[in-house]
Scaffold this motif. Structure first.
Motif, PDB file in Angstrom:
ATOM      1  N   PHE A  23      89.986  -8.203 -39.589  1.00 39.20           N
ATOM      2  CA  PHE A  23      90.381  -8.925 -38.380  1.00 39.20           C
ATOM      3  C   PHE A  23      91.389  -8.080 -37.628  1.00 39.20           C
ATOM      4  O   PHE A  23      92.018  -7.190 -38.210  1.00 39.20           O
ATOM      5  CB  PHE A  23      90.957 -10.303 -38.719  1.00 39.20           C
ATOM      6  CG  PHE A  23      92.214 -10.259 -39.541  1.00 39.20           C
ATOM      7  CD1 PHE A  23      92.147 -10.171 -40.918  1.00 39.20           C
ATOM      8  CD2 PHE A  23      93.460 -10.295 -38.930  1.00 39.20           C
ATOM      9  CE1 PHE A  23      93.301 -10.120 -41.688  1.00 39.20           C
ATOM     10  CE2 PHE A  23      94.621 -10.250 -39.687  1.00 39.20           C
ATOM     11  CZ  PHE A  23      94.543 -10.158 -41.067  1.00 39.20           C
ATOM     12  N   ALA A  41      80.740 -22.893 -31.019  1.00 37.33           N
ATOM     13  CA  ALA A  41      81.893 -23.577 -31.612  1.00 37.33           C
ATOM     14  C   ALA A  41      82.553 -22.634 -32.609  1.00 37.33           C
ATOM     15  O   ALA A  41      81.936 -21.681 -33.087  1.00 37.33           O
ATOM     16  CB  ALA A  41      81.448 -24.863 -32.310  1.00 37.33           C
ATOM     17  N   GLY A  42      83.800 -22.894 -32.935  1.00 34.01           N
ATOM     18  CA  GLY A  42      84.505 -22.088 -33.932  1.00 34.01           C
ATOM     19  C   GLY A  42      84.740 -20.666 -33.452  1.00 34.01           C
ATOM     20  O   GLY A  42      84.859 -20.408 -32.248  1.00 34.01           O
ATOM     21  N   ASP A  43      84.787 -19.731 -34.419  1.00 29.43           N
ATOM     22  CA  ASP A  43      85.094 -18.342 -34.070  1.00 29.43           C
ATOM     23  C   ASP A  43      84.035 -17.716 -33.161  1.00 29.43           C
ATOM     24  O   ASP A  43      84.295 -16.687 -32.532  1.00 29.43           O
ATOM     25  CB  ASP A  43      85.245 -17.499 -35.343  1.00 29.43           C
ATOM     26  CG  ASP A  43      86.644 -17.626 -35.946  1.00 29.43           C
ATOM     27  OD1 ASP A  43      87.334 -18.618 -35.636  1.00 29.43           O
ATOM     28  OD2 ASP A  43      87.048 -16.732 -36.723  1.00 29.43           O
ATOM     29  N   PRO A  50      95.438 -14.264 -36.745  1.00 32.82           N
ATOM     30  CA  PRO A  50      95.640 -15.494 -37.538  1.00 32.82           C
ATOM     31  C   PRO A  50      97.040 -16.109 -37.459  1.00 32.82           C
ATOM     32  O   PRO A  50      97.214 -17.249 -37.893  1.00 32.82           O
ATOM     33  CB  PRO A  50      95.366 -15.040 -38.977  1.00 32.82           C
ATOM     34  CG  PRO A  50      94.606 -13.773 -38.876  1.00 32.82           C
ATOM     35  CD  PRO A  50      95.005 -13.132 -37.593  1.00 32.82           C
ATOM     36  N   GLY A  53      98.059 -19.928 -37.681  1.00 33.66           N
ATOM     37  CA  GLY A  53      97.112 -20.703 -38.491  1.00 33.66           C
ATOM     38  C   GLY A  53      96.341 -21.752 -37.717  1.00 33.66           C
ATOM     39  O   GLY A  53      96.202 -22.890 -38.160  1.00 33.66           O
ATOM     40  N   GLN A  54      95.812 -21.385 -36.548  1.00 34.64           N
ATOM     41  CA  GLN A  54      95.141 -22.383 -35.705  1.00 34.64           C
ATOM     42  C   GLN A  54      93.615 -22.254 -35.690  1.00 34.64           C
ATOM     43  O   GLN A  54      92.925 -23.169 -35.264  1.00 34.64           O
ATOM     44  CB  GLN A  54      95.632 -22.226 -34.260  1.00 34.64           C
ATOM     45  CG  GLN A  54      97.102 -22.495 -34.075  1.00 34.64           C
ATOM     46  CD  GLN A  54      97.373 -23.937 -33.742  1.00 34.64           C
ATOM     47  OE1 GLN A  54      96.784 -24.485 -32.837  1.00 34.64           O
ATOM     48  NE2 GLN A  54      98.242 -24.554 -34.489  1.00 34.64           N
ATOM     49  N   GLY A  55      93.097 -21.098 -36.130  1.00 36.09           N
ATOM     50  CA  GLY A  55      91.672 -20.808 -35.925  1.00 36.09           C
ATOM     51  C   GLY A  55      90.731 -21.827 -36.534  1.00 36.09           C
ATOM     52  O   GLY A  55      89.845 -22.360 -35.858  1.00 36.09           O
ATOM     53  N   LEU A  56      90.916 -22.123 -37.812  1.00 30.62           N
ATOM     54  CA  LEU A  56      90.020 -23.061 -38.488  1.00 30.62           C
ATOM     55  C   LEU A  56      90.162 -24.463 -37.887  1.00 30.62           C
ATOM     56  O   LEU A  56      89.184 -25.182 -37.685  1.00 30.62           O
ATOM     57  CB  LEU A  56      90.329 -23.073 -39.985  1.00 30.62           C
ATOM     58  CG  LEU A  56      89.471 -23.982 -40.851  1.00 30.62           C
ATOM     59  CD1 LEU A  56      88.024 -23.550 -40.807  1.00 30.62           C
ATOM     60  CD2 LEU A  56      89.957 -23.966 -42.281  1.00 30.62           C
ATOM     61  N   ASN A  57      91.417 -24.830 -37.596  1.00 31.11           N
ATOM     62  CA  ASN A  57      91.668 -26.145 -36.992  1.00 31.11           C
ATOM     63  C   ASN A  57      90.913 -26.300 -35.678  1.00 31.11           C
ATOM     64  O   ASN A  57      90.305 -27.336 -35.408  1.00 31.11           O
ATOM     65  CB  ASN A  57      93.170 -26.313 -36.722  1.00 31.11           C
ATOM     66  CG  ASN A  57      93.962 -26.382 -37.997  1.00 31.11           C
ATOM     67  OD1 ASN A  57      94.022 -27.412 -38.623  1.00 31.11           O
ATOM     68  ND2 ASN A  57      94.540 -25.273 -38.400  1.00 31.11           N
TER      69      ASN A  57
HETATM   70  C1  LIG Z   1      93.565 -13.460 -42.569  1.00 34.82           C
HETATM   71  C2  LIG Z   1      93.181 -14.747 -41.899  1.00 34.82           C
HETATM   72  C3  LIG Z   1      93.967 -15.877 -42.099  1.00 34.82           C
HETATM   73  C4  LIG Z   1      93.636 -17.083 -41.471  1.00 34.82           C
HETATM   74  N1  LIG Z   1      94.431 -18.190 -41.668  1.00 34.82           N
HETATM   75  C5  LIG Z   1      94.137 -19.345 -41.045  1.00 34.82           C
HETATM   76  C6  LIG Z   1      94.960 -20.498 -41.237  1.00 34.82           C
HETATM   77  O1  LIG Z   1      95.953 -20.475 -41.958  1.00 34.82           O
HETATM   78  N2  LIG Z   1      94.624 -21.647 -40.584  1.00 34.82           N
HETATM   79  C7  LIG Z   1      93.534 -21.715 -39.764  1.00 34.82           C
HETATM   80  O2  LIG Z   1      93.278 -22.778 -39.187  1.00 34.82           O
HETATM   81  N3  LIG Z   1      92.730 -20.631 -39.571  1.00 34.82           N
HETATM   82  C8  LIG Z   1      93.000 -19.458 -40.192  1.00 34.82           C
HETATM   83  N4  LIG Z   1      92.193 -18.358 -40.003  1.00 34.82           N
HETATM   84  C9  LIG Z   1      91.030 -18.463 -39.107  1.00 34.82           C
HETATM   85  C10 LIG Z   1      89.821 -19.063 -39.830  1.00 34.82           C
HETATM   86  O3  LIG Z   1      89.552 -18.351 -41.023  1.00 34.82           O
HETATM   87  C11 LIG Z   1      88.604 -18.985 -38.888  1.00 34.82           C
HETATM   88  O4  LIG Z   1      88.962 -19.509 -37.628  1.00 34.82           O
HETATM   89  C12 LIG Z   1      87.439 -19.782 -39.450  1.00 34.82           C
HETATM   90  O5  LIG Z   1      87.059 -19.289 -40.710  1.00 34.82           O
HETATM   91  C13 LIG Z   1      86.251 -19.702 -38.501  1.00 34.82           C
HETATM   92  O6  LIG Z   1      85.202 -20.473 -39.023  1.00 34.82           O
HETATM   93  P1  LIG Z   1      83.774 -20.375 -38.397  1.00 34.82           P
HETATM   94  O7  LIG Z   1      82.898 -21.234 -39.255  1.00 34.82           O
HETATM   95  O8  LIG Z   1      83.824 -20.661 -36.934  1.00 34.82           O
HETATM   96  O9  LIG Z   1      83.345 -18.842 -38.511  1.00 34.82           O
HETATM   97  P2  LIG Z   1      83.159 -17.979 -39.833  1.00 34.82           P
HETATM   98  O10 LIG Z   1      84.096 -18.413 -40.919  1.00 34.82           O
HETATM   99  O11 LIG Z   1      83.207 -16.551 -39.369  1.00 34.82           O
HETATM  100  O12 LIG Z   1      81.704 -18.356 -40.320  1.00 34.82           O
HETATM  101  C14 LIG Z   1      80.558 -17.827 -39.685  1.00 34.82           C
HETATM  102  C15 LIG Z   1      79.494 -17.651 -40.760  1.00 34.82           C
HETATM  103  O13 LIG Z   1      78.268 -17.293 -40.121  1.00 34.82           O
HETATM  104  C16 LIG Z   1      77.664 -16.265 -40.883  1.00 34.82           C
HETATM  105  N5  LIG Z   1      76.765 -15.531 -39.981  1.00 34.82           N
HETATM  106  C17 LIG Z   1      77.081 -14.633 -39.025  1.00 34.82           C
HETATM  107  N6  LIG Z   1      75.976 -14.194 -38.409  1.00 34.82           N
HETATM  108  C18 LIG Z   1      74.935 -14.839 -38.974  1.00 34.82           C
HETATM  109  C19 LIG Z   1      73.524 -14.823 -38.761  1.00 34.82           C
HETATM  110  N7  LIG Z   1      72.981 -14.059 -37.820  1.00 34.82           N
HETATM  111  N8  LIG Z   1      72.763 -15.635 -39.519  1.00 34.82           N
HETATM  112  C20 LIG Z   1      73.317 -16.446 -40.466  1.00 34.82           C
HETATM  113  N9  LIG Z   1      74.646 -16.495 -40.714  1.00 34.82           N
HETATM  114  C21 LIG Z   1      75.434 -15.707 -39.974  1.00 34.82           C
HETATM  115  C22 LIG Z   1      78.826 -15.430 -41.397  1.00 34.82           C
HETATM  116  O14 LIG Z   1      78.455 -14.691 -42.530  1.00 34.82           O
HETATM  117  C23 LIG Z   1      79.836 -16.529 -41.748  1.00 34.82           C
HETATM  118  O15 LIG Z   1      79.659 -17.013 -43.056  1.00 34.82           O
HETATM  119  C24 LIG Z   1      92.495 -17.140 -40.625  1.00 34.82           C
HETATM  120  C25 LIG Z   1      91.698 -15.998 -40.422  1.00 34.82           C
HETATM  121  C26 LIG Z   1      92.038 -14.807 -41.050  1.00 34.82           C
HETATM  122  C27 LIG Z   1      91.167 -13.594 -40.819  1.00 34.82           C
END
Ligand SMILES: Cc1cc2nc3c(=O)[nH]c(=O)nc-3n(C[C@H](O)[C@H](O)[C@H](O)COP(=O)(O)OP(=O)(O)OC[C@H]3O[C@@H](n4cnc5c(N)ncnc54)[C@H](O)[C@@H]3O)c2cc1C
Length: 262
Positions: A23, A41-43, A50, A53-57
Protein backbone atom coordinates in the motif's frame (compact mmCIF):
# COMPACT_ATOMS: atom_id res chain seq x y z
CA UNK A 1 13.71 -10.20 1.13
CA UNK A 2 15.85 -8.63 -1.60
CA UNK A 3 13.43 -5.69 -1.81
CA UNK A 4 13.55 -5.18 1.97
CA UNK A 5 17.33 -5.29 1.98
CA UNK A 6 17.60 -2.83 -0.90
CA UNK A 7 15.31 -0.31 0.86
CA UNK A 8 16.13 -0.84 4.56
CA UNK A 9 19.54 -2.51 4.46
CA UNK A 10 18.10 -5.56 6.27
CA UNK A 11 15.37 -8.14 5.61
CA UNK A 12 14.43 -8.14 9.33
CA UNK A 13 14.69 -11.94 9.26
CA UNK A 14 11.27 -12.38 7.60
CA UNK A 15 10.40 -15.84 6.33
CA UNK A 16 7.47 -18.01 5.19
CA UNK A 17 5.00 -15.18 4.42
CA UNK A 18 1.39 -16.37 4.22
CA UNK A 19 0.28 -13.25 2.33
CA UNK A 20 2.03 -10.26 0.80
CA UNK A 21 0.45 -7.01 -0.31
CA UNK A 22 1.49 -3.40 -0.69
CA UNK A 23 0.00 0.00 0.00
CA UNK A 24 1.10 3.58 -0.49
CA UNK A 25 -0.02 7.02 0.66
CA UNK A 26 -1.98 7.62 -2.54
CA UNK A 27 -5.47 9.05 -2.07
CA UNK A 28 -7.76 8.27 -4.98
CA UNK A 29 -11.49 8.16 -5.53
CA UNK A 30 -13.61 7.06 -8.47
CA UNK A 31 -15.36 10.05 -10.06
CA UNK A 32 -18.65 8.11 -10.17
CA UNK A 33 -19.77 5.17 -8.02
CA UNK A 34 -22.38 4.13 -10.58
CA UNK A 35 -22.40 3.64 -14.33
CA UNK A 36 -25.65 1.93 -15.29
CA UNK A 37 -25.58 -1.58 -13.85
CA UNK A 38 -22.00 -1.26 -12.55
CA UNK A 39 -21.58 -0.04 -8.97
CA UNK A 40 -18.33 0.53 -7.07
CA UNK A 41 -17.93 0.05 -3.32
CA UNK A 42 -15.06 -0.28 -0.85
CA UNK A 43 -11.46 0.10 -1.99
CA UNK A 44 -12.61 -0.19 -5.61
CA UNK A 45 -14.24 3.22 -5.08
CA UNK A 46 -11.72 4.89 -2.77
CA UNK A 47 -8.21 4.22 -1.46
CA UNK A 48 -6.06 6.13 0.98
CA UNK A 49 -3.20 5.65 3.41
CA UNK A 50 -4.36 3.46 6.36
CA UNK A 51 -3.71 6.13 9.02
CA UNK A 52 -6.96 6.85 10.86
CA UNK A 53 -8.28 3.33 10.22
CA UNK A 54 -11.24 4.40 8.08
CA UNK A 55 -10.93 2.28 4.92
CA UNK A 56 -12.79 -0.85 5.97
CA UNK A 57 -15.42 1.20 7.80
CA UNK A 58 -16.07 3.20 4.65
CA UNK A 59 -16.39 0.06 2.55
CA UNK A 60 -18.79 -1.65 4.96
CA UNK A 61 -20.97 1.45 5.11
CA UNK A 62 -20.95 1.66 1.30
CA UNK A 63 -22.28 -1.90 1.22
CA UNK A 64 -24.92 -1.23 3.89
CA UNK A 65 -26.04 1.93 2.09
CA UNK A 66 -26.26 0.12 -1.25
CA UNK A 67 -27.61 -3.28 -0.18
CA UNK A 68 -31.20 -2.38 0.69
CA UNK A 69 -31.46 -0.03 -2.29
CA UNK A 70 -30.32 -2.76 -4.68
CA UNK A 71 -32.80 -5.22 -3.15
CA UNK A 72 -35.64 -2.74 -3.52
CA UNK A 73 -34.82 -1.98 -7.17
CA UNK A 74 -34.25 -5.65 -8.07
CA UNK A 75 -37.64 -6.55 -6.53
CA UNK A 76 -39.25 -3.78 -8.59
CA UNK A 77 -40.44 -1.96 -5.46
CA UNK A 78 -38.37 1.18 -6.10
CA UNK A 79 -37.40 2.90 -9.34
CA UNK A 80 -33.89 2.52 -10.74
CA UNK A 81 -33.17 6.15 -9.75
CA UNK A 82 -32.96 5.07 -6.08
CA UNK A 83 -29.50 3.69 -6.94
CA UNK A 84 -28.29 7.20 -7.80
CA UNK A 85 -28.72 8.19 -4.15
CA UNK A 86 -25.90 5.73 -3.38
CA UNK A 87 -23.33 7.92 -5.15
CA UNK A 88 -24.95 11.13 -3.89
CA UNK A 89 -24.69 9.98 -0.27
CA UNK A 90 -21.49 7.95 -0.15
CA UNK A 91 -19.17 9.86 -2.51
CA UNK A 92 -18.95 12.99 -0.28
CA UNK A 93 -18.30 10.81 2.80
CA UNK A 94 -15.22 9.15 1.25
CA UNK A 95 -14.05 12.48 -0.22
CA UNK A 96 -14.05 13.87 3.31
CA UNK A 97 -12.11 10.86 4.66
CA UNK A 98 -9.55 11.23 1.86
CA UNK A 99 -9.12 14.89 2.77
CA UNK A 100 -8.68 14.09 6.47
CA UNK A 101 -6.25 11.27 5.69
CA UNK A 102 -4.11 13.49 3.44
CA UNK A 103 -3.90 15.97 6.34
CA UNK A 104 -2.85 13.19 8.73
CA UNK A 105 -0.18 11.97 6.29
CA UNK A 106 1.16 15.53 6.07
CA UNK A 107 1.39 15.61 9.88
CA UNK A 108 3.56 12.46 9.82
CA UNK A 109 6.32 14.29 7.92
CA UNK A 110 9.36 14.80 10.08
CA UNK A 111 10.38 18.44 9.96
CA UNK A 112 10.18 21.37 12.37
CA UNK A 113 7.34 23.11 10.49
CA UNK A 114 5.10 20.05 10.66
CA UNK A 115 6.10 19.42 14.28
CA UNK A 116 4.94 22.95 15.16
CA UNK A 117 1.69 22.45 13.26
CA UNK A 118 1.15 19.20 15.17
CA UNK A 119 1.65 21.00 18.48
CA UNK A 120 -0.96 23.63 17.55
CA UNK A 121 -3.40 20.89 16.53
CA UNK A 122 -2.79 19.11 19.84
CA UNK A 123 -3.63 22.37 21.63
CA UNK A 124 -6.84 22.69 19.61
CA UNK A 125 -7.83 19.17 20.61
CA UNK A 126 -7.76 20.09 24.29
CA UNK A 127 -10.86 22.20 23.53
CA UNK A 128 -14.34 20.66 23.74
CA UNK A 129 -15.78 21.68 20.34
CA UNK A 130 -12.81 20.62 18.12
CA UNK A 131 -12.45 17.40 20.13
CA UNK A 132 -16.11 16.53 19.63
CA UNK A 133 -15.86 17.26 15.91
CA UNK A 134 -12.71 15.17 15.41
CA UNK A 135 -14.16 12.28 17.44
CA UNK A 136 -17.29 12.27 15.25
CA UNK A 137 -15.11 12.37 12.14
CA UNK A 138 -12.80 9.54 13.21
CA UNK A 139 -15.60 7.29 14.44
CA UNK A 140 -17.77 7.91 11.37
CA UNK A 141 -20.64 8.87 13.71
CA UNK A 142 -20.68 12.42 12.36
CA UNK A 143 -21.83 11.33 8.88
CA UNK A 144 -24.69 13.46 7.59
CA UNK A 145 -26.39 12.67 4.29
CA UNK A 146 -27.92 15.75 2.69
CA UNK A 147 -31.62 14.86 2.75
CA UNK A 148 -32.78 18.47 2.90
CA UNK A 149 -33.66 20.96 5.61
CA UNK A 150 -35.28 19.89 8.84
CA UNK A 151 -34.65 18.33 12.24
CA UNK A 152 -30.94 17.60 12.93
CA UNK A 153 -31.70 13.86 12.87
CA UNK A 154 -32.64 14.01 9.18
CA UNK A 155 -29.88 12.25 7.19
CA UNK A 156 -28.06 11.19 10.36
CA UNK A 157 -27.64 7.79 11.97
CA UNK A 158 -30.47 6.99 14.38
CA UNK A 159 -29.17 6.54 17.95
CA UNK A 160 -29.70 3.10 19.51
CA UNK A 161 -32.29 4.20 22.08
CA UNK A 162 -33.85 2.12 24.85
CA UNK A 163 -37.56 1.99 24.01
CA UNK A 164 -40.72 0.87 25.77
CA UNK A 165 -43.30 -0.76 23.51
CA UNK A 166 -46.56 -2.67 24.06
CA UNK A 167 -44.45 -5.85 23.65
CA UNK A 168 -41.98 -4.76 26.33
CA UNK A 169 -38.59 -3.03 26.26
CA UNK A 170 -36.50 -3.08 23.10
CA UNK A 171 -33.81 -1.07 21.32
CA UNK A 172 -33.88 0.75 18.02
CA UNK A 173 -31.17 -1.42 16.44
CA UNK A 174 -33.06 -4.58 17.45
CA UNK A 175 -36.00 -3.28 15.41
CA UNK A 176 -33.64 -2.97 12.43
CA UNK A 177 -32.45 -6.59 12.56
CA UNK A 178 -35.03 -7.63 9.96
CA UNK A 179 -33.50 -5.06 7.54
CA UNK A 180 -36.94 -3.50 7.04
CA UNK A 181 -37.57 0.24 7.44
CA UNK A 182 -39.14 1.41 10.71
CA UNK A 183 -41.63 4.21 11.32
CA UNK A 184 -40.93 4.84 14.99
CA UNK A 185 -43.73 6.81 16.60
CA UNK A 186 -42.79 8.31 19.96
CA UNK A 187 -46.00 10.34 20.29
CA UNK A 188 -49.68 9.47 20.44
CA UNK A 189 -50.63 6.42 18.32
CA UNK A 190 -52.57 7.11 15.11
CA UNK A 191 -50.28 6.68 12.06
CA UNK A 192 -51.84 4.80 9.16
CA UNK A 193 -49.28 3.37 6.75
CA UNK A 194 -51.42 0.48 5.55
CA UNK A 195 -50.30 1.13 1.96
CA UNK A 196 -46.68 0.39 2.98
CA UNK A 197 -47.47 -2.28 5.60
CA UNK A 198 -45.82 -5.00 3.46
CA UNK A 199 -42.50 -3.08 3.62
CA UNK A 200 -42.42 -0.75 6.62
CA UNK A 201 -42.77 -1.63 10.32
CA UNK A 202 -44.86 0.78 12.39
CA UNK A 203 -43.71 0.80 16.01
CA UNK A 204 -45.45 2.87 18.69
CA UNK A 205 -43.00 3.39 21.54
CA UNK A 206 -41.99 5.60 24.43
CA UNK A 207 -38.51 6.98 25.09
CA UNK A 208 -37.76 8.76 28.35
CA UNK A 209 -34.03 9.49 27.97
CA UNK A 210 -32.03 12.43 26.63
CA UNK A 211 -31.74 13.27 22.93
CA UNK A 212 -28.05 13.68 22.11
CA UNK A 213 -26.27 13.23 18.81
CA UNK A 214 -22.53 12.80 18.19
CA UNK A 215 -20.91 16.13 17.27
CA UNK A 216 -24.15 18.13 17.71
CA UNK A 217 -24.94 17.36 21.34
CA UNK A 218 -28.52 17.91 22.60
CA UNK A 219 -31.31 18.12 20.02
CA UNK A 220 -35.07 18.53 20.42
CA UNK A 221 -37.06 15.32 20.83
CA UNK A 222 -38.76 14.28 17.56
CA UNK A 223 -42.40 13.13 17.48
CA UNK A 224 -41.75 10.33 15.00
CA UNK A 225 -38.91 9.20 12.74
CA UNK A 226 -38.74 7.09 9.60
CA UNK A 227 -35.61 4.95 9.77
CA UNK A 228 -34.13 3.35 6.64
CA UNK A 229 -32.75 -0.20 6.79
CA UNK A 230 -29.20 1.25 6.94
CA UNK A 231 -30.12 3.03 10.19
CA UNK A 232 -30.25 6.56 8.75
CA UNK A 233 -33.24 8.83 9.34
CA UNK A 234 -35.26 9.61 6.20
CA UNK A 235 -38.04 11.72 7.74
CA UNK A 236 -38.77 13.44 11.06
CA UNK A 237 -42.23 14.75 11.93
CA UNK A 238 -45.45 13.95 13.71
CA UNK A 239 -49.05 12.91 13.01
CA UNK A 240 -49.86 16.29 11.45
CA UNK A 241 -46.97 16.25 8.92
CA UNK A 242 -48.32 15.77 5.36
CA UNK A 243 -44.85 14.88 3.99
CA UNK A 244 -44.70 11.35 5.40
CA UNK A 245 -46.31 9.66 2.34
CA UNK A 246 -43.79 11.44 0.09
CA UNK A 247 -40.89 10.24 2.22
CA UNK A 248 -42.27 6.69 2.24
CA UNK A 249 -42.71 6.73 -1.55
CA UNK A 250 -39.27 8.28 -2.15
CA UNK A 251 -37.40 5.66 -0.17
CA UNK A 252 -39.60 2.57 -0.22
CA UNK A 253 -41.67 2.82 -3.42
CA UNK A 254 -45.27 3.80 -4.01
CA UNK A 255 -47.79 2.43 -1.55
CA UNK A 256 -50.01 -0.51 -2.42
CA UNK A 257 -53.62 0.77 -2.73
CA UNK A 258 -56.02 -0.73 -0.18
CA UNK A 259 -58.05 -3.51 -1.80
CA UNK A 260 -61.72 -2.61 -2.23
CA UNK A 261 -64.28 -4.62 -0.29
CA UNK A 262 -66.24 -6.70 -2.86
C1 LIG B 1 -1.82 -1.76 6.47
C2 LIG B 1 -3.29 -1.48 6.41
C3 LIG B 1 -3.99 -1.24 7.59
C4 LIG B 1 -5.36 -0.97 7.55
N1 LIG B 1 -6.03 -0.71 8.73
C5 LIG B 1 -7.34 -0.42 8.70
C6 LIG B 1 -8.04 -0.15 9.92
O1 LIG B 1 -7.49 -0.16 11.01
N2 LIG B 1 -9.37 0.15 9.84
C7 LIG B 1 -10.03 0.19 8.64
O2 LIG B 1 -11.24 0.47 8.63
N3 LIG B 1 -9.39 -0.08 7.47
C8 LIG B 1 -8.07 -0.38 7.47
N4 LIG B 1 -7.40 -0.65 6.30
C9 LIG B 1 -8.14 -0.59 5.03
C10 LIG B 1 -8.89 -1.90 4.75
O3 LIG B 1 -8.00 -3.00 4.84
C11 LIG B 1 -9.49 -1.83 3.34
O4 LIG B 1 -10.20 -0.62 3.20
C12 LIG B 1 -10.44 -3.00 3.11
O5 LIG B 1 -9.77 -4.22 3.24
C13 LIG B 1 -11.04 -2.91 1.71
O6 LIG B 1 -11.94 -3.97 1.53
P1 LIG B 1 -12.51 -4.27 0.11
O7 LIG B 1 -13.33 -5.51 0.26
O8 LIG B 1 -13.16 -3.06 -0.47
O9 LIG B 1 -11.24 -4.55 -0.83
P2 LIG B 1 -10.16 -5.71 -0.67
O10 LIG B 1 -9.93 -6.07 0.76
O11 LIG B 1 -8.99 -5.24 -1.50
O12 LIG B 1 -10.85 -6.96 -1.35
C14 LIG B 1 -10.94 -7.08 -2.75
C15 LIG B 1 -10.84 -8.57 -3.08
O13 LIG B 1 -11.11 -8.74 -4.47
C16 LIG B 1 -10.18 -9.67 -4.98
N5 LIG B 1 -10.08 -9.42 -6.43
C17 LIG B 1 -9.43 -8.42 -7.07
N6 LIG B 1 -9.58 -8.54 -8.40
C18 LIG B 1 -10.36 -9.63 -8.60
C19 LIG B 1 -10.88 -10.27 -9.77
N7 LIG B 1 -10.64 -9.78 -10.98
N8 LIG B 1 -11.65 -11.36 -9.59
C20 LIG B 1 -11.92 -11.84 -8.35
N9 LIG B 1 -11.45 -11.28 -7.21
C21 LIG B 1 -10.68 -10.19 -7.35
C22 LIG B 1 -8.89 -9.38 -4.23
O14 LIG B 1 -8.03 -10.49 -4.25
C23 LIG B 1 -9.44 -9.13 -2.82
O15 LIG B 1 -9.56 -10.32 -2.08
C24 LIG B 1 -6.03 -0.94 6.30
C25 LIG B 1 -5.33 -1.18 5.11
C26 LIG B 1 -3.97 -1.45 5.16
C27 LIG B 1 -3.24 -1.72 3.86
Amino acid sequence: RQALTSVWGTDFGVHSPAWISRFTDMARQAAAYRAGRVLLAGDAAHVHYPVGGQGLNLGVQDAVNLGWKLASVVKGTSPDSLLDTYHAERHPVAARVLRDTIAQVALLRANDYVKTLGEILTELLTMEEPRRRFAAMMSGLGIHYDLGEGHPLLGRRMPDLDLQTADGPTRVFTLLHSARPVLLNLGEPGFDITAWADRVQLIDARYAGKWELPELGAVTAPGAVLIRPDGYVAWVGDLTDPDLPFALATWFGTGTPKSKTP
